[in-house]
Design a protein around this motif. Sequence first.
Motif, PDB file in Angstrom:
ATOM      1  N   ALA A  33     -84.742 101.131  83.161  1.00  0.00           N
ATOM      2  CA  ALA A  33     -85.934 101.037  82.305  1.00  0.00           C
ATOM      3  C   ALA A  33     -86.505 102.421  82.024  1.00  0.00           C
ATOM      4  CB  ALA A  33     -86.984 100.153  82.979  1.00  0.00           C
ATOM      5  N   TRP A  34     -86.489 103.302  83.007  1.00  0.00           N
ATOM      6  CA  TRP A  34     -86.991 104.665  82.831  1.00  0.00           C
ATOM      7  C   TRP A  34     -86.134 105.410  81.804  1.00  0.00           C
ATOM      8  CZ3 TRP A  34     -87.723 108.479  87.522  1.00  0.00           C
ATOM      9  CH2 TRP A  34     -88.380 109.621  87.086  1.00  0.00           C
ATOM     10  N   VAL A  36     -84.270 104.105  79.377  1.00  0.00           N
ATOM     11  CA  VAL A  36     -84.496 103.528  78.046  1.00  0.00           C
ATOM     12  C   VAL A  36     -85.817 104.040  77.473  1.00  0.00           C
ATOM     13  CG1 VAL A  36     -84.987 101.370  76.816  1.00  0.00           C
ATOM     14  CG2 VAL A  36     -83.061 101.502  78.403  1.00  0.00           C
ATOM     15  N   ALA A  37     -86.856 104.088  78.296  1.00  0.00           N
ATOM     16  CA  ALA A  37     -88.156 104.582  77.820  1.00  0.00           C
ATOM     17  C   ALA A  37     -88.081 106.056  77.449  1.00  0.00           C
ATOM     18  CB  ALA A  37     -89.219 104.356  78.890  1.00  0.00           C
ATOM     19  N   ASP A  38     -87.320 106.835  78.198  1.00  0.00           N
ATOM     20  CA  ASP A  38     -87.173 108.260  77.900  1.00  0.00           C
ATOM     21  C   ASP A  38     -86.422 108.468  76.586  1.00  0.00           C
ATOM     22  OD1 ASP A  38     -87.445 111.014  78.403  1.00  0.00           O
ATOM     23  OD2 ASP A  38     -85.426 111.087  79.279  1.00  0.00           O
ATOM     24  N   TYR A  40     -86.167 106.321  74.125  1.00  0.00           N
ATOM     25  CA  TYR A  40     -87.021 105.838  73.044  1.00  0.00           C
ATOM     26  C   TYR A  40     -88.116 106.861  72.724  1.00  0.00           C
ATOM     27  CZ  TYR A  40     -90.266 102.941  70.429  1.00  0.00           C
ATOM     28  OH  TYR A  40     -91.103 102.453  69.465  1.00  0.00           O
ATOM     29  N   GLY A  41     -88.685 107.472  73.753  1.00  0.00           N
ATOM     30  CA  GLY A  41     -89.712 108.481  73.531  1.00  0.00           C
ATOM     31  C   GLY A  41     -89.186 109.673  72.778  1.00  0.00           C
ATOM     32  N   LYS A  45     -90.194 110.830  68.771  1.00  0.00           N
ATOM     33  CA  LYS A  45     -90.820 112.142  68.679  1.00  0.00           C
ATOM     34  C   LYS A  45     -90.066 113.065  67.726  1.00  0.00           C
ATOM     35  CE  LYS A  45     -92.570 115.725  71.725  1.00  0.00           C
ATOM     36  NZ  LYS A  45     -92.604 116.211  73.084  1.00  0.00           N
TER      37      LYS A  45
END
Length: 71
Positions: A33-34, A36-38, A40-41, A45
């Motif tokens: 999850a970390w 995927v969030a990274d 996506y971020g 950006k």
Amino acid sequence: MTKTVPENKARQAHWGWHALRILIAGLLLVFIAWGVADIYGVMIKQPATEQQHVPQPPGTEQAPAPSGQSQ
């Protein structure tokens, strides 16, 4: 008749391989999850940070006016 069990042996279950597997699986899910969030971020950006830089030919740069003199 009630059986008396000593306090140091009164446990419901052992902390064995099953609990270890569950903890490791949870940790792996957190890392996924970390990641995927990274990713996506970074993806959301990028368009805001991309700037088109047009290089100027050499010799066309303007020198700043000396201080104290008016033009």
